[in-house]
Design a protein around this motif. Structure first.
Motif, PDB file in Angstrom:
ATOM      1  N   LEU A  91       0.801  -1.226   0.000  1.00 36.27           N
ATOM      2  CA  LEU A  91       0.000   0.000   0.000  1.00 36.27           C
ATOM      3  C   LEU A  91       0.834   1.276   0.000  1.00 36.27           C
ATOM      4  O   LEU A  91       0.300   2.355  -0.238  1.00 36.27           O
ATOM      5  CB  LEU A  91      -0.924   0.005   1.232  1.00 36.27           C
ATOM      6  N   ILE A  92       2.122   1.167   0.284  1.00 32.67           N
ATOM      7  CA  ILE A  92       2.984   2.342   0.393  1.00 32.67           C
ATOM      8  C   ILE A  92       3.585   2.661  -0.976  1.00 32.67           C
ATOM      9  O   ILE A  92       4.269   1.812  -1.561  1.00 32.67           O
ATOM     10  CB  ILE A  92       4.105   2.096   1.420  1.00 32.67           C
ATOM     11  N   PRO A  93       3.329   3.866  -1.476  1.00 28.59           N
ATOM     12  CA  PRO A  93       3.889   4.228  -2.792  1.00 28.59           C
ATOM     13  C   PRO A  93       5.414   4.077  -2.814  1.00 28.59           C
ATOM     14  O   PRO A  93       6.091   4.346  -1.829  1.00 28.59           O
ATOM     15  CB  PRO A  93       3.486   5.695  -2.957  1.00 28.59           C
ATOM     16  N   TYR A  94       5.943   3.659  -3.932  1.00 26.41           N
ATOM     17  CA  TYR A  94       7.355   3.398  -4.202  1.00 26.41           C
ATOM     18  C   TYR A  94       7.842   2.138  -3.488  1.00 26.41           C
ATOM     19  O   TYR A  94       8.563   1.356  -4.074  1.00 26.41           O
ATOM     20  CB  TYR A  94       8.254   4.591  -3.855  1.00 26.41           C
ATOM     21  N   ASN A  96       5.872  -0.226  -2.666  1.00 26.43           N
ATOM     22  CA  ASN A  96       5.077  -1.314  -3.234  1.00 26.43           C
ATOM     23  C   ASN A  96       5.749  -1.937  -4.459  1.00 26.43           C
ATOM     24  O   ASN A  96       5.565  -3.115  -4.735  1.00 26.43           O
ATOM     25  CB  ASN A  96       3.657  -0.872  -3.542  1.00 26.43           C
ATOM     26  N   PHE A  97       6.528  -1.169  -5.195  1.00 29.27           N
ATOM     27  CA  PHE A  97       7.229  -1.704  -6.360  1.00 29.27           C
ATOM     28  C   PHE A  97       8.274  -2.734  -5.926  1.00 29.27           C
ATOM     29  O   PHE A  97       8.318  -3.847  -6.436  1.00 29.27           O
ATOM     30  CB  PHE A  97       7.880  -0.574  -7.160  1.00 29.27           C
TER      31      PHE A  97
END
Length: 122
Positions: A91-94, A96-97
């Protein structure tokens, strides 16, 4: 079809890397196709490209995709013998990748763990 919907609606059990990739791909592609069809239908009905109906359909499809994706992530984490709380990484941007690559590349625990039997042994 009923079995497929049941599969995406549970967080019980384990999911190996190949099945995680395969079911994630199926979920993503089907969500894209359904989203395009619903948006096209909404545009044809209302004649407005960015109207409320188009946005409503987009949000609904996004919510369904999100919960399906989250169940896949949780079951993949179970294969790694990790608790559901680790799904916050998705759920955490960047983050999550990197988290997604880790889920895809890390082998699951061999044999049984606290979440069930080894999916590769079945």
């Amino acid at each position: 079809m009923k079995e497929l919907l049941k599969f995406y609606a549970t967080t019980q059990g384990r999911l190996n890397r190949l099945r995680y990739f395969k079911y994630g791909l199926i979920l993503g592609l089907s969500t894209f196709v359904i989203s395009v069809l619903l948006q096209f239908s909404a545009i044809m009905i209302t004649g407005v490209e960015d109207g409320l109906l188009v946005k409503t359909f987009s949000v609904c499809v996004g919510i369904v995709w999100f919960f399906g994706y989250l169940t896949l992530v949780i079951r993949r984490l179970h294969d790694l013998d990790k608790r559901d709380l680790w799904a916050i990484g998705a759920l955490i941007p960047y983050v999550n990748f990197v988290f997604g690559i880790w889920l895809l590349l890390t082998p699951g625990t061999k044999g049984n763990n606290q979440f069930g039997s080894d999916p590769l042994a079945e």
